[in-house]
Structure formats: structure tokens, C-alpha cells
Motif scaffolding. Sequence first.
Motif, PDB file in Angstrom:
ATOM      1  N   GLU A  86       0.839  -1.191   0.000  1.00 22.68           N
ATOM      2  CA  GLU A  86       0.000   0.000   0.000  1.00 22.68           C
ATOM      3  C   GLU A  86       0.875   1.243   0.000  1.00 22.68           C
ATOM      4  O   GLU A  86       1.937   1.270   0.601  1.00 22.68           O
ATOM      5  CB  GLU A  86      -0.899   0.029   1.227  1.00 22.68           C
ATOM      6  N   SER A  87       0.392   2.274  -0.652  1.00 23.50           N
ATOM      7  CA  SER A  87       1.100   3.552  -0.696  1.00 23.50           C
ATOM      8  C   SER A  87       0.136   4.648  -0.249  1.00 23.50           C
ATOM      9  O   SER A  87      -0.989   4.737  -0.748  1.00 23.50           O
ATOM     10  CB  SER A  87       1.582   3.828  -2.124  1.00 23.50           C
ATOM     11  N   THR A  88       0.572   5.480   0.687  1.00 23.88           N
ATOM     12  CA  THR A  88      -0.243   6.606   1.130  1.00 23.88           C
ATOM     13  C   THR A  88       0.001   7.779   0.194  1.00 23.88           C
ATOM     14  O   THR A  88       1.135   8.241   0.055  1.00 23.88           O
ATOM     15  CB  THR A  88       0.094   6.998   2.579  1.00 23.88           C
ATOM     16  N   THR A 118      -2.330  12.413   3.513  1.00 26.07           N
ATOM     17  CA  THR A 118      -3.068  12.405   4.776  1.00 26.07           C
ATOM     18  C   THR A 118      -3.494  13.840   5.049  1.00 26.07           C
ATOM     19  O   THR A 118      -2.669  14.762   4.990  1.00 26.07           O
ATOM     20  CB  THR A 118      -2.193  11.880   5.932  1.00 26.07           C
ATOM     21  N   ASP A 144      -8.561   5.643   4.320  1.00 23.46           N
ATOM     22  CA  ASP A 144      -8.316   5.118   5.662  1.00 23.46           C
ATOM     23  C   ASP A 144      -8.734   6.242   6.617  1.00 23.46           C
ATOM     24  O   ASP A 144      -7.992   7.207   6.808  1.00 23.46           O
ATOM     25  CB  ASP A 144      -6.846   4.754   5.819  1.00 23.46           C
ATOM     26  N   ARG A 168     -12.662   2.017   6.957  1.00 24.84           N
ATOM     27  CA  ARG A 168     -12.124   2.039   5.603  1.00 24.84           C
ATOM     28  C   ARG A 168     -13.266   2.243   4.609  1.00 24.84           C
ATOM     29  O   ARG A 168     -14.292   1.578   4.698  1.00 24.84           O
ATOM     30  CB  ARG A 168     -11.408   0.715   5.324  1.00 24.84           C
ATOM     31  N   ASP A 223      -7.769  11.675   7.888  1.00 22.27           N
ATOM     32  CA  ASP A 223      -8.114  10.714   6.841  1.00 22.27           C
ATOM     33  C   ASP A 223      -6.951  10.618   5.846  1.00 22.27           C
ATOM     34  O   ASP A 223      -6.312  11.631   5.530  1.00 22.27           O
ATOM     35  CB  ASP A 223      -9.373  11.144   6.080  1.00 22.27           C
ATOM     36  N   ALA A 224      -6.702   9.418   5.344  1.00 17.68           N
ATOM     37  CA  ALA A 224      -5.609   9.206   4.389  1.00 17.68           C
ATOM     38  C   ALA A 224      -6.139   8.498   3.148  1.00 17.68           C
ATOM     39  O   ALA A 224      -6.935   7.564   3.249  1.00 17.68           O
ATOM     40  CB  ALA A 224      -4.499   8.381   5.027  1.00 17.68           C
ATOM     41  N   ILE A 225      -5.689   8.937   1.977  1.00 22.03           N
ATOM     42  CA  ILE A 225      -5.995   8.256   0.721  1.00 22.03           C
ATOM     43  C   ILE A 225      -4.852   7.293   0.445  1.00 22.03           C
ATOM     44  O   ILE A 225      -3.686   7.701   0.388  1.00 22.03           O
ATOM     45  CB  ILE A 225      -6.149   9.253  -0.443  1.00 22.03           C
ATOM     46  N   LYS A 226      -5.199   5.990   0.284  1.00 21.93           N
ATOM     47  CA  LYS A 226      -4.181   4.963   0.076  1.00 21.93           C
ATOM     48  C   LYS A 226      -4.471   4.184  -1.202  1.00 21.93           C
ATOM     49  O   LYS A 226      -5.632   3.983  -1.567  1.00 21.93           O
ATOM     50  CB  LYS A 226      -4.136   4.017   1.270  1.00 21.93           C
ATOM     51  N   TYR A 239      -3.163   0.760  -3.865  1.00 22.30           N
ATOM     52  CA  TYR A 239      -2.444  -0.515  -3.962  1.00 22.30           C
ATOM     53  C   TYR A 239      -2.717  -1.148  -5.319  1.00 22.30           C
ATOM     54  O   TYR A 239      -3.644  -0.747  -6.041  1.00 22.30           O
ATOM     55  CB  TYR A 239      -2.871  -1.467  -2.839  1.00 22.30           C
TER      56      TYR A 239
END
Length: 115
Positions: free
Chosen positions: A14-16, A19, A48, A54, A82-85, A87
Motif C-alpha cells: 500500500e502507498s499513502t 493524509t 483510511d 475504511r 483521513d488518508a488516501i491509500k 495498492y
Amino acid sequence: MLYTKNANVTTTDESTIVTIPNGYVAHWTMLFVSNLGGSTNGAGIYVDKADSTRVDILGGGNVSAKDYILLTDGVFVLQAGDAIKAYTTGSGDMEFVVTFDLLEQPATFVNFNGS
């Protein structure tokens, strides 16, 4: 202010992408996913949430080689933390790009559930 952030994902890790910092909210309006590799690969992107929930936006759907997905209709409102991830389902060369408007968080949050 509008921002565009990206992540080039070449493994299944996974890559963030971003945030949302404390004191801000974001209005996420654009998602661009491009498969730069030579074979079909699955792309996934999710939020996230700061409360550990999620929200799947794109759940690993296939993107053909040298093809892309562009989502521009609608707005996702993200809160501080909140984070956008992103994959991929297999190793390859996938580019994820998001554009969002970062705004100062209001001093109070209006509760819309009637209580």
C-alpha cells in the motif's frame, strides 16, 4: 487551495498518497489511475478514515496495459487524519493521481442527524 498528489506503485504494498492535516478538510474531486505497465493489473484505492474505518473507492478492478481510469463526478469530503491509500493486486507500474481542495476546518461541526 487545490492540490494534486500522486503515487507510483510498483509493488503490492500500500502507498499513502496524502493524509489530511489537522485543522483542515479536503474536497476530493478527481481520481486518475494509469497502468503504465505491459500487462493488465488490478488497482485499488481507499480512504483510511481517522476513526480506523475504511471506505473503498476502487476495489482492485483490472486496468488493461497502457489504459487508465478517470473519475471526476462527485465529491468525497475528507476530515483531518483521513488518508488516501492506493495498492495494486500485482507488481507492475501503476500511477495514482488525486486532486482535492484543502480548506481550513470550520470552528464548529454541524451535526445533521437532528440531535
